[in-house]
Scaffold this active site. Sequence first.
Site, PDB file in Angstrom:
ATOM      1  N   ASN A  62      42.903  26.603  39.950  1.00 32.72           N
ATOM      2  CA  ASN A  62      42.591  28.014  40.135  1.00 32.72           C
ATOM      3  C   ASN A  62      41.565  28.156  41.249  1.00 32.72           C
ATOM      4  O   ASN A  62      40.366  28.114  41.016  1.00 32.72           O
ATOM      5  CB  ASN A  62      42.075  28.581  38.813  1.00 32.72           C
ATOM      6  CG  ASN A  62      41.786  30.062  38.895  1.00 32.72           C
ATOM      7  OD1 ASN A  62      41.838  30.648  39.972  1.00 32.72           O
ATOM      8  ND2 ASN A  62      41.475  30.653  37.772  1.00 32.72           N
ATOM      9  N   ASN A  64      40.962  43.307  35.631  1.00 30.78           N
ATOM     10  CA  ASN A  64      40.185  42.528  34.679  1.00 30.78           C
ATOM     11  C   ASN A  64      39.100  41.772  35.400  1.00 30.78           C
ATOM     12  O   ASN A  64      39.267  41.356  36.549  1.00 30.78           O
ATOM     13  CB  ASN A  64      41.070  41.560  33.879  1.00 30.78           C
ATOM     14  CG  ASN A  64      41.213  40.214  34.553  1.00 30.78           C
ATOM     15  OD1 ASN A  64      40.320  39.357  34.473  1.00 30.78           O
ATOM     16  ND2 ASN A  64      42.321  40.030  35.263  1.00 30.78           N
ATOM     17  N   ASN A 121      47.789  35.097  42.110  1.00 27.83           N
ATOM     18  CA  ASN A 121      46.685  35.552  41.286  1.00 27.83           C
ATOM     19  C   ASN A 121      46.495  37.058  41.553  1.00 27.83           C
ATOM     20  O   ASN A 121      47.334  37.666  42.203  1.00 27.83           O
ATOM     21  CB  ASN A 121      45.413  34.760  41.608  1.00 27.83           C
ATOM     22  CG  ASN A 121      44.517  34.619  40.380  1.00 27.83           C
ATOM     23  OD1 ASN A 121      44.328  35.574  39.626  1.00 27.83           O
ATOM     24  ND2 ASN A 121      43.979  33.433  40.167  1.00 27.83           N
ATOM     25  N   CYS A 162      40.278  32.818  41.555  1.00 27.03           N
ATOM     26  CA  CYS A 162      39.724  33.795  40.610  1.00 27.03           C
ATOM     27  C   CYS A 162      38.779  34.717  41.344  1.00 27.03           C
ATOM     28  O   CYS A 162      37.770  34.291  41.884  1.00 27.03           O
ATOM     29  CB  CYS A 162      38.963  33.109  39.476  1.00 27.03           C
ATOM     30  SG  CYS A 162      38.181  34.324  38.390  1.00 27.03           S
ATOM     31  N   LYS A 206      44.188  29.142  29.332  1.00 24.49           N
ATOM     32  CA  LYS A 206      43.041  29.799  29.968  1.00 24.49           C
ATOM     33  C   LYS A 206      42.257  28.786  30.801  1.00 24.49           C
ATOM     34  O   LYS A 206      42.160  27.618  30.450  1.00 24.49           O
ATOM     35  CB  LYS A 206      42.150  30.377  28.857  1.00 24.49           C
ATOM     36  CG  LYS A 206      40.847  31.038  29.312  1.00 24.49           C
ATOM     37  CD  LYS A 206      41.051  32.434  29.853  1.00 24.49           C
ATOM     38  CE  LYS A 206      39.805  32.967  30.551  1.00 24.49           C
ATOM     39  NZ  LYS A 206      40.115  34.020  31.550  1.00 24.49           N
ATOM     40  N   ALA A 207      41.682  29.253  31.895  1.00 19.88           N
ATOM     41  CA  ALA A 207      40.904  28.388  32.790  1.00 19.88           C
ATOM     42  C   ALA A 207      39.843  27.598  32.036  1.00 19.88           C
ATOM     43  O   ALA A 207      39.154  28.133  31.170  1.00 19.88           O
ATOM     44  CB  ALA A 207      40.229  29.237  33.862  1.00 19.88           C
ATOM     45  N   ILE A 216      37.139  39.187  33.490  1.00 20.94           N
ATOM     46  CA  ILE A 216      36.701  38.419  32.325  1.00 20.94           C
ATOM     47  C   ILE A 216      35.606  37.450  32.758  1.00 20.94           C
ATOM     48  O   ILE A 216      34.613  37.276  32.057  1.00 20.94           O
ATOM     49  CB  ILE A 216      37.897  37.647  31.705  1.00 20.94           C
ATOM     50  CG1 ILE A 216      39.083  38.578  31.410  1.00 20.94           C
ATOM     51  CG2 ILE A 216      37.463  36.876  30.461  1.00 20.94           C
ATOM     52  CD1 ILE A 216      38.830  39.692  30.435  1.00 20.94           C
ATOM     53  N   THR A 260      50.176  40.110  32.192  1.00 15.62           N
ATOM     54  CA  THR A 260      49.845  41.413  31.625  1.00 15.62           C
ATOM     55  C   THR A 260      50.856  41.916  30.601  1.00 15.62           C
ATOM     56  O   THR A 260      50.482  42.586  29.638  1.00 15.62           O
ATOM     57  CB  THR A 260      49.698  42.434  32.779  1.00 15.62           C
ATOM     58  OG1 THR A 260      48.760  41.895  33.726  1.00 15.62           O
ATOM     59  CG2 THR A 260      49.185  43.758  32.303  1.00 15.62           C
ATOM     60  N   LEU A 277      36.085  34.099  33.744  1.00 16.06           N
ATOM     61  CA  LEU A 277      36.321  32.697  33.359  1.00 16.06           C
ATOM     62  C   LEU A 277      35.607  32.286  32.078  1.00 16.06           C
ATOM     63  O   LEU A 277      35.247  31.117  31.905  1.00 16.06           O
ATOM     64  CB  LEU A 277      35.940  31.743  34.502  1.00 16.06           C
ATOM     65  CG  LEU A 277      36.766  31.888  35.792  1.00 16.06           C
ATOM     66  CD1 LEU A 277      36.289  30.880  36.843  1.00 16.06           C
ATOM     67  CD2 LEU A 277      38.252  31.671  35.514  1.00 16.06           C
TER      68      LEU A 277
HETATM   69  C1  LIG Z   1      42.905  39.287  31.467  1.00 14.22           C
HETATM   70  C2  LIG Z   1      43.359  38.307  32.506  1.00 14.22           C
HETATM   71  C3  LIG Z   1      42.748  37.061  32.594  1.00 14.22           C
HETATM   72  C4  LIG Z   1      43.152  36.136  33.548  1.00 14.22           C
HETATM   73  N1  LIG Z   1      42.558  34.907  33.587  1.00 14.22           N
HETATM   74  C5  LIG Z   1      43.017  33.977  34.478  1.00 14.22           C
HETATM   75  C6  LIG Z   1      42.505  32.653  34.478  1.00 14.22           C
HETATM   76  O1  LIG Z   1      41.652  32.304  33.670  1.00 14.22           O
HETATM   77  N2  LIG Z   1      42.980  31.772  35.392  1.00 14.22           N
HETATM   78  C7  LIG Z   1      43.947  32.139  36.305  1.00 14.22           C
HETATM   79  O2  LIG Z   1      44.345  31.315  37.129  1.00 14.22           O
HETATM   80  N3  LIG Z   1      44.467  33.379  36.306  1.00 14.22           N
HETATM   81  C8  LIG Z   1      44.029  34.298  35.420  1.00 14.22           C
HETATM   82  N4  LIG Z   1      44.592  35.561  35.427  1.00 14.22           N
HETATM   83  C9  LIG Z   1      45.658  35.880  36.391  1.00 14.22           C
HETATM   84  C10 LIG Z   1      47.053  35.717  35.742  1.00 14.22           C
HETATM   85  O3  LIG Z   1      47.261  34.387  35.352  1.00 14.22           O
HETATM   86  C11 LIG Z   1      48.156  36.146  36.716  1.00 14.22           C
HETATM   87  O4  LIG Z   1      48.100  35.335  37.885  1.00 14.22           O
HETATM   88  C12 LIG Z   1      48.024  37.593  37.144  1.00 14.22           C
HETATM   89  O5  LIG Z   1      47.555  38.371  36.092  1.00 14.22           O
HETATM   90  C13 LIG Z   1      49.340  38.176  37.683  1.00 14.22           C
HETATM   91  O6  LIG Z   1      50.342  38.179  36.695  1.00 14.22           O
HETATM   92  P1  LIG Z   1      50.668  39.463  35.752  1.00 14.22           P
HETATM   93  O7  LIG Z   1      50.805  40.639  36.674  1.00 14.22           O
HETATM   94  O8  LIG Z   1      51.919  39.111  35.044  1.00 14.22           O
HETATM   95  O9  LIG Z   1      49.510  39.643  34.841  1.00 14.22           O
HETATM   96  C14 LIG Z   1      44.187  36.486  34.466  1.00 14.22           C
HETATM   97  C15 LIG Z   1      44.788  37.739  34.367  1.00 14.22           C
HETATM   98  C16 LIG Z   1      44.399  38.652  33.409  1.00 14.22           C
HETATM   99  C17 LIG Z   1      45.087  39.990  33.351  1.00 14.22           C
END
Ligand SMILES: Cc1cc2nc3c(=O)[nH]c(=O)nc-3n(C[C@H](O)[C@H](O)[C@H](O)COP(=O)(O)O)c2cc1C
Lengths: 310, 310, 251, 251
Positions: B127, B69, B192, B130, B45-46, B71, B266, B73
């Site tokens: 990152n 989402n 992202n 975001c 997580k970031a 959240i 996801t 950070l």
């Molecule tokens: C709940 C959630 C929290 C995320 N938090 C971060 C994060 O803290 N830092 C980041 O670079 N990407 C974050 N992402 C993005 C994911 O790392 C990823 O790039 C994005 O969800 C696409 O992949 P997926 O379709 O497999 O989820 C988050 C995604 C989700 C769904």
Amino acid sequence: MSRLNIELPGLSMKNPVMPASGCFAFGQEYAKFYDLSKLGAIAIKAATPETRAGNKTPRVAETESGMLNAIGLQNPGIDHIMENELPWLEQYDVPLVANVAGKIKEDYIEVAEKISEAPNVHALELNISCPNVKEGGIQFGSDPQMASELTKEVKKVSKVPVYVKLSPNTADIVSMAKAVEAAGADGLSMINTLVGMKIDIRTGKPILANKTGGLSGPAIKPVAVRMIHEVSQQVSIPIIGMGGIYTAEDVVEFFMAGASAVAVGTANFSDPFACPAIIDDLEELLSEMGISHISELTGRSWKQWQTSLS
Amino acid sequence: MSRLNIELPGLSMKNPVMPASGCFAFGQEYAKFYDLSKLGAIAIKAATPETRAGNKTPRVAETESGMLNAIGLQNPGIDHIMENELPWLEQYDVPLVANVAGKIKEDYIEVAEKISEAPNVHALELNISCPNVKEGGIQFGSDPQMASELTKEVKKVSKVPVYVKLSPNTADIVSMAKAVEAAGADGLSMINTLVGMKIDIRTGKPILANKTGGLSGPAIKPVAVRMIHEVSQQVSIPIIGMGGIYTAEDVVEFFMAGASAVAVGTANFSDPFACPAIIDDLEELLSEMGISHISELTGRSWKQWQTSLS
Amino acid sequence: MKKENLTILSKENVAPRVYKMILEGESVKSMLTPGQFVHLKVGTLKHPVLRRPISICNVENNKLTIIYRIEGQGTALLNEKNIGDTVDTLGPLGEGFPLQESGKALLIGGGVGIPPLLYLAKQLKAKGVKVQAVLGFRTAEDMFLTEEFKTYADVIVTTEDGSFGIKGFVTDALPQTAPYDVFYSCGPKVMLRAVELAAATAGYISLEERMGCGVGACLACVCDKKEPFTGKSYVKACQDGPVFQTGEVVL
Amino acid sequence: MKKENLTILSKENVAPRVYKMILEGESVKSMLTPGQFVHLKVGTLKHPVLRRPISICNVENNKLTIIYRIEGQGTALLNEKNIGDTVDTLGPLGEGFPLQESGKALLIGGGVGIPPLLYLAKQLKAKGVKVQAVLGFRTAEDMFLTEEFKTYADVIVTTEDGSFGIKGFVTDALPQTAPYDVFYSCGPKVMLRAVELAAATAGYISLEERMGCGVGACLACVCDKKEPFTGKSYVKACQDGPVFQTGEVVL
Ligand SMILES: Cc1cc2nc3c(=O)[nH]c(=O)nc-3n(C[C@H](O)[C@H](O)[C@H](O)COP(=O)(O)O)c2cc1C
Ligand SMILES: Cc1cc2nc3c(=O)[nH]c(=O)nc-3n(C[C@H](O)[C@H](O)[C@H](O)COP(=O)(O)OP(=O)(O)OC[C@H]3O[C@@H](n4cnc5c(N)ncnc54)[C@H](O)[C@@H]3O)c2cc1C
Ligand SMILES: Cc1cc2nc3c(=O)[nH]c(=O)nc-3n(C[C@H](O)[C@H](O)[C@H](O)COP(=O)(O)OP(=O)(O)OC[C@H]3O[C@@H](n4cnc5c(N)ncnc54)[C@H](O)[C@@H]3O)c2cc1C
Ligand SMILES: Cc1cc2nc3c(=O)[nH]c(=O)nc-3n(C[C@H](O)[C@H](O)[C@H](O)COP(=O)(O)O)c2cc1C
Ligand code: FES
Ligand code: FES
């Protein structure tokens, strides 16, 4: 249906629902299913000056809750459209929104000038966002300066109001919207498709002959809603919203985001009766919600309201 | 598993599959389901310099084949992470990719410098994409010049290779990729989330407290595949691909598009065993396809191959 | 061309991954021409977004038979349905096979290209046309419909591995079919190309193109017409086809 | 905390849009604490993407009872399943209700917040605790589980329209329940707030937060802790909850 009729620049609509450009051809196919006069308007397939053969097949690929298309602006050319398609549509009591495309500025001007003369064309939709043709106008769609100039030129020759159809493939849709508004656009259509690709892992190659295609359908709805929410707060011209609309609830969501009318694209493919069904359901949904006129909902997600919902 | 092991800058991976940042916290929850040493790597997580409380709830909303989402950070801050989370992860034989976020350049530098000292952090993931925090780095992610400067500064202080995580909310992802490559990035992470919104029509308000959120899941896969296909042909640094990966077939599709490793986000939510299941299936799928090593697949959709598939 | 929720009367596994389903409804009565297809919506309203084209295999009064092979998500979702459930069906769509009025017709089908030829065989036989059918499968295990064909046609089976009938492709059986007055063929494009080359006469082929709308509006399914143009330079598989005359479209 | 495809043994419509389903499987044996929930995956692999949290309503050996109301796509897809089908179930998740050891407990439930209180009532009664339950519905037609509760508790029903029991909200019944030693409540947030204000003692409430992972990894379901902080300033409903002590979190 007094809850549903709306007035937009050039368009007196019985209801705010029109099929989206490219998803309804020139209406003949869906006329076999229902009376086209039921529709608020029809956005017809993109017209270019010359006949276009479009891209090679496969031209569509399904994705999760969406589809990619790379039709490539196939159309019989402005003259054929003026002589055959538009007169045929005159039998219906429905205004047309003519989608205008081209390679260079002169193409747009030529098509706009000609097609805006047609008696049943009540508005133009400048397609500066087709992702499927190298020279399909997308260059205009990604540069506010070029989009603005094109809008000005088209406004000069068009006899009817001009809507500009925006591309979602951008970091800053608000700048684009403001640029074309300043250039005289009477309204906006948003969104066109997101550029995507699907690879067939058995062959290792993209499924579409054109490699990339435009992503449409429910998958892109959240992007459309967000962009309309952003743009509607920054411009004062109306927005025709589209991107994954399938139900009356979706229409209400787009209005709340900031749309003043909507277009239905991909949904026609899964249900040829999608548009009339949405129109009927919308009347009922508004009545359940206690909304006396749909225009009250425009921008509800960001405006301050005297009376709150539920 | 000799078909699956890969070497990327900083990362010696048993297999090319890692959970995506923000979808796996710091591993403790999923360690209850399986042995984390099974993973190719873990993108944690970031981390920001200070403790962040994140956004108000609701923070997630489901969309068709996707989710939003916001959240925001939320994280306990770099010091807490260094003292508690990273040491706990040392019990597993798995390299960490530390996702680095911040408001201003100095934040990134501080976090990068500190976290790259941790013995099990083998790479950083900047990152700059975001979408859920006004000052969450997205300003760096939409301007190639700023992204390039940030990359240079972080490279100066980092003890481990630096991957830059790109935002799909742009008209020109290739320019961004080239800019950070020129600035010294060792690799790219893409994509992202796309910025989206969902409105609750009963209240008329966006479902997310933050209004907009990041769209992830199968819905965005075509966009991710297309962007990786474009970028991989224009840069020579490796790409960690992500966006809607759920199956071994999806992994192969991302490799064919141009990825050299993948992250799964996801999918962990619908199946806590998603990552190990994909790893097992991938081994089997490659064997069925007659692929002796997964790296052979990278860029297969655009490279010329001696031997064609099937 | 109607949209109706047809009710599933039966479902039967006829070969590995291949099922035969009988559906009932009013609109079935208008499904008169062999070679036409139905367009099926499965899953939820918004997912998957596209309908799936499936050939009409047989019609008796208000009962439609289809035969489908599970390929991906759409056919898998169709197969999850049980007797008594309904299937959202749009059809009949497209232009079917023009019927020969006399003489001998040769029907050449491969895999899931075989089903539409059964309804064709039945109608040809009813007109007094002599029907011979060449049905190609990968292996003996994959065979289906061969018994049903025997009611209307003289049947030759080919299998790629020789486990039943003639070893090889459908084209390997062609030498022993002549003479015939017309042929009708349905199957993968590569088979159709080979058939067109090997056939002794002109005939009709049915194409499997990826479709969007299925009704002629989206232009997903266009095929190039062969020169010389006889008007439009393209045709739509969903509306002008899926059946074309040999030589009409570029395969 | 296991993932298992539980088999549907029965499905029964108990009120408008409300169904009771009994599921069977090994992992059910570990579902010991009332107030915990299961996280269900319905539909296809990739659609819809999120699991749906549903409370454990009752457990007998390897049989789990759940009660769900059809709200949207997820619950509708669950309800399309039939006896013999399986449901991908992750659970038990979260921290349930701490059990009072003696005295009298008051259980206050509204709508689909009622199901977890049944399993709680059963366990409290087994411990010798006296149980009273206030069950709130919109109208008499919507009532469910009231009979089952009578086995373990003294039951008071409220309906908003007065069509059964006390007219009004659950809080309107509270005056006639005192004295009690602890209360347990589950229902919509607005009800929980009213209950917390009206209750005579401290107690436990179960929150319905929107969830992502359901296992503590995504931080979707955080709730703010009330000052003074007792360590972390937030808790996760899926992992630290869904049950919290009154005063612990900001409602
Ligand atoms: C709940 C959630 C929290 C995320 N938090 C971060 C994060 O803290 N830092 C980041 O670079 N990407 C974050 N992402 C993005 C994911 O790392 C990823 O790039 C994005 O969800 C696409 O992949 P997926 O379709 O497999 O989820 C988050 C995604 C989700 C769904
Ligand atoms: C006119 C016509 C008649 C057909 N008749 C039959 C039949 O009687 N029995 C049968 O088993 N199959 C038939 N097919 C093929 C059938 O349509 C596909 O197998 C089916 O659409 C695959 O869907 P899926 O979701 O299982 O596969 P997926 O691969 O998940 O489908 C993804 C997308 O690709 C399309 N697609 C995949 N394969 C084909 C294909 N071969 N042709 C056209 N589109 C395809 C799907 O429709 C869908 O849009 C016919 C095709 C056409 C065009
Ligand atoms: C711990 C817990 C226990 C629950 N127990 C029960 C129960 O025993 N019986 C019952 O009928 N319902 C219960 N609910 C509510 C139930 O989870 C929702 O009604 C259900 O998720 C709605 O899904 P849907 O797809 O039908 O609706 P949709 O509105 O289509 O769902 C869209 C999204 O919003 C989420 N969502 C919608 N409503 C709620 C809600 N009230 N709470 C949390 N998330 C929601 C869904 O999970 C999904 O992610 C419980 C919720 C929680 C958090
Ligand atoms: C097959 C197909 C063809 C399209 N052709 C055009 C076109 O010619 N001109 C245009 O402006 N948009 C075209 N579009 C975009 C749609 O008008 C619409 O903007 C987009 O599909 C999003 O809406 P939807 O999700 O409801 O389909 C096309 C879309 C599809 C699916
Ligand atoms: S599938 Fe749409 S035109 Fe043929
Ligand atoms: S739902 Fe993911 S942390 Fe609670």
